[in-house]
Design an enzyme around this catalytic site. Structure first.
Site, PDB file in Angstrom:
ATOM      1  N   GLY A 188      36.109  37.306  53.917  1.00  0.00           N
ATOM      2  CA  GLY A 188      36.610  36.372  54.897  1.00  0.00           C
ATOM      3  C   GLY A 188      38.055  35.990  54.657  1.00  0.00           C
ATOM      4  O   GLY A 188      38.785  35.661  55.595  1.00  0.00           O
ATOM      5  N   GLU A 205      46.367  38.976  37.922  1.00  0.00           N
ATOM      6  CA  GLU A 205      45.811  39.862  36.909  1.00  0.00           C
ATOM      7  C   GLU A 205      44.655  40.658  37.506  1.00  0.00           C
ATOM      8  O   GLU A 205      43.794  40.107  38.199  1.00  0.00           O
ATOM      9  CB  GLU A 205      45.311  39.006  35.742  1.00  0.00           C
ATOM     10  CG  GLU A 205      44.513  39.730  34.690  1.00  0.00           C
ATOM     11  CD  GLU A 205      43.862  38.772  33.707  1.00  0.00           C
ATOM     12  OE1 GLU A 205      43.046  39.239  32.893  1.00  0.00           O
ATOM     13  OE2 GLU A 205      44.158  37.561  33.757  1.00  0.00           O
ATOM     14  N   VAL A 209      41.242  42.320  37.204  1.00  0.00           N
ATOM     15  CA  VAL A 209      40.069  42.122  36.353  1.00  0.00           C
ATOM     16  C   VAL A 209      39.106  43.281  36.548  1.00  0.00           C
ATOM     17  O   VAL A 209      38.795  43.665  37.687  1.00  0.00           O
ATOM     18  CB  VAL A 209      39.370  40.791  36.691  1.00  0.00           C
ATOM     19  CG1 VAL A 209      38.081  40.650  35.896  1.00  0.00           C
ATOM     20  CG2 VAL A 209      40.302  39.628  36.400  1.00  0.00           C
ATOM     21  N   ASP A 219      34.185  27.521  45.586  1.00  0.00           N
ATOM     22  CA  ASP A 219      33.308  28.612  46.040  1.00  0.00           C
ATOM     23  C   ASP A 219      32.727  29.356  44.846  1.00  0.00           C
ATOM     24  O   ASP A 219      32.737  30.585  44.783  1.00  0.00           O
ATOM     25  CB  ASP A 219      34.076  29.569  46.947  1.00  0.00           C
ATOM     26  CG  ASP A 219      33.159  30.509  47.746  1.00  0.00           C
ATOM     27  OD1 ASP A 219      31.965  30.159  47.906  1.00  0.00           O
ATOM     28  OD2 ASP A 219      33.624  31.554  48.199  1.00  0.00           O
TER      29      ASP A 219
END
Length: 534
Positions: A24, A98, A100, A143
């Protein structure tokens, strides 16, 4: 399948390589920082989250403010923000972070295989540590859910998308098409459902939902739609964990129920307090791992990395590279693609030629890591069309290792080259040029990694092969000099002096004015100055 685009640039510095996620908020791309030659994650915010063209400037202002606040978080469990890019003319907004690697926690949640208690407490404790650093600023995640929790190869936990929900939940962004608050209904605190103030206590409620789910294998509230579920967050009491899983300690059940309190004041005061309550259930330093290791519920992944490792072996050093057998070398002396004519189909040959040209240009610009990654793509492509055992693929792998060596990334080059030298050494023998090049490079890697004794064994093996033709060829002279220097490093000074003197005698005959002879003499003089030799 990751979506690729042709070398688009963000801000003239960050190259978008492939799209690795979408949602989203927008898209997430794996990218490259052209200045620092490192991989990054680039989040491209969708233009349609902005209410209208007239509000772009306001949105950009709020975006930059949120990015600056999020960048203040300093903790290894939260990906670092590197840059925020704004394009007022086109409305594009980029967040550079960064990159991940790991597996989303969601992949390991399965109602039929609940996670071991110690694994759950280790995951939640790590999340608490990260939240405590963010909340101290304060930055609220808004979230928190398993999809935003990444499990690294070492069992370390990273929280993704800090600040993104806050950015999208502003007066100048679209909420949702239905007017619902942003967030995930499975983890939404009552105050967020009702449109109240969001604060660190809201993340704690979501943490309670997540912990409940990790221990039970299912959502806290079951419902047929988001609206029904959000109403349950407001009105319905959560099921006690011990009614779903009888091995959950009463203290953990009580903690989770308090995290899920409807009234924020009834929840634990902070993530720090939650961590403190988890301490008695965390593994102690020096203890062994759980015997049962969960596997991913889908996608054919293997086992979940052990999140208890950080507590059982806190601040543990990285394990050294395993010892390499001297007869197995590694790869390339120089990057290149010496492919025999007609060995690959013409379209692939052209693709490989263009790819290597691109890699070479990147390397010349100092972007060694990205050059190596271009070779990664070529290897995958050649393997698909040919096969993994093709010598063309072997040459590509050797070339990639060469780029890694140019970037002084010897630890990554070594295993690749070891396998190549071992495989082709058995087929062709150590006198083969490809194998000898791999062995030579292997020895260079070993020496650079401080594994002097192993490097000496491999260099001597290479010298034996070279000396069968000539012990004063350019390559043989180079190897003899390296052996002499490594003997000095190892402390075998008398043997080193003997090797250097022998090389000096030969060079005085064949190259009396060479710079190599001067270097050999300098090493010998330095050894004698320390009391060795005559």
């Amino acid at each position: 399948m990751a979506q690729q685009i042709p070398h688009a640039l963000a801000g003239g510095r960050y190259e978008l390589v492939e799209m690795i996620g979408a949602g989203g908020m927008g898209q997430v791309w794996r990218g490259f920082d052209a200045v620092l030659d490192r991989e990054v994650a680039i989040k491209l915010i969708r233009k349609d989250v902005i209410a209208g063209p007239e509000q772009i400037a306001d949105f950009h202002h709020r975006f930059q403010r949120e990015a600056r606040v999020t960048a203040r978080i300093r903790h290894h469990g939260i990906p670092q923000v590197y840059d925020a890019l704004l394009d007022p003319s086109g409305g594009d907004v980029y967040l550079v972070m960064e990159l991940v690697t790991g597996v989303p926690l969601r992949r390991f949640i399965d109602p039929s295989r609940p996670l071991p208690l110690s694994w759950v407490t280790a995951v939640v404790a790590q999340i608490c540590t990260s939240l405590s650093h963010a909340h101290a600023i304060p930055v609220v995640h808004r979230d928190l859910k398993p999809e935003n929790v990444m499990v690294g190869a070492d069992g370390g936990i990273k929280l993704l998308d800090f600040g993104i929900a806050a950015l999208l939940e502003t007066g100048v962004t679209r909420i949702t098409s239905s007017g619902q608050p942003l967030g995930t209904s499975h983890y939404m605190p009552p105050e967020q459902v009702k449109g109240g103030k969001i604060a660190p206590y809201s993340d704690l409620y979501a943490l309670g939902c997540l912990t409940h789910e990790l221990l039970s294998g299912g959502y806290v509230f079951q419902a047929t739609n988001d609206f029904e579920r959000m109403q349950k967050h407001v009105d319905e009491a959560p099921p006690p964990l011990r009614s779903l899983r009888n091995d959950v300690p009463a203290e953990i059940e009580d903690l989770v129920l308090r995290l899920l309190a409807k009234d924020p004041d009834a929840r634990p005061e902070s993530a720090f307090d939650v961590y403190e309550e988890l301490l008695p259930f965390l593994p102690q330093p020096g203890t062994n791992a759980e015997m049962v290791q969960p596997t991913a519920g889908s996608g054919g992944l293997t086992r979940m990395p052990d999140p208890t490792l950080l507590f059982r072996r806190p601040n543990a050093p990285q394990r050294p590279t395993s010892v390499v057998e001297p007869t197995t070398g590694i790869a390339p002396l120089t990057p290149g693609l010496p492919t025999a004519p007609g060995s690959v189909p013409d379209p692939l040959a052209e693709e490989l030629r263009l790819g290597e040209t691109q890699a070479l240009k990147l390397a010349e610009a100092g972007r060694i890591e990205q050059a190596a990654q271009v070779l990664d793509g070529l290897i995958r492509r050649a393997t698909t069309i040919l096969n993994a055992g093709s010598f063309v693929v072997a040459e590509l792998r050797r070339s990639r290792a060469g780029y890694l060596m140019l970037g002084e990334d010897y630890g990554r080059a070594l295993p690749e080259l070891v396998e190549l030298a071992d495989r082709y050494g058995r087929r062709r023998g150590s006198e083969d040029d490809f194998v000898r090049g791999c062995l030579m490079a292997a020895a260079e890697c070993l020496a650079a990694l401080g594994r002097t004794s192993e490097a000496l064994v491999v260099f001597r093996e290479v010298l034996d092969v070279l000396a069968a033709e000539s012990d004063v060829s350019d390559d043989a002279v180079e190897v003899r000099l390296i052996i002499g220097v490594l003997l000095i490093t190892e402390g075998s000074t008398d043997e080193a002096l003997q090797a250097l003197d022998s090389l000096s005698d030969d060079l005085e005959i064949i190259a009396p004015d060479s710079a190599v002879l001067e270097e050999v003499r300098a090493h010998g003089a330095r050894l004698r100055a320390t009391g060795h030799g005559g």
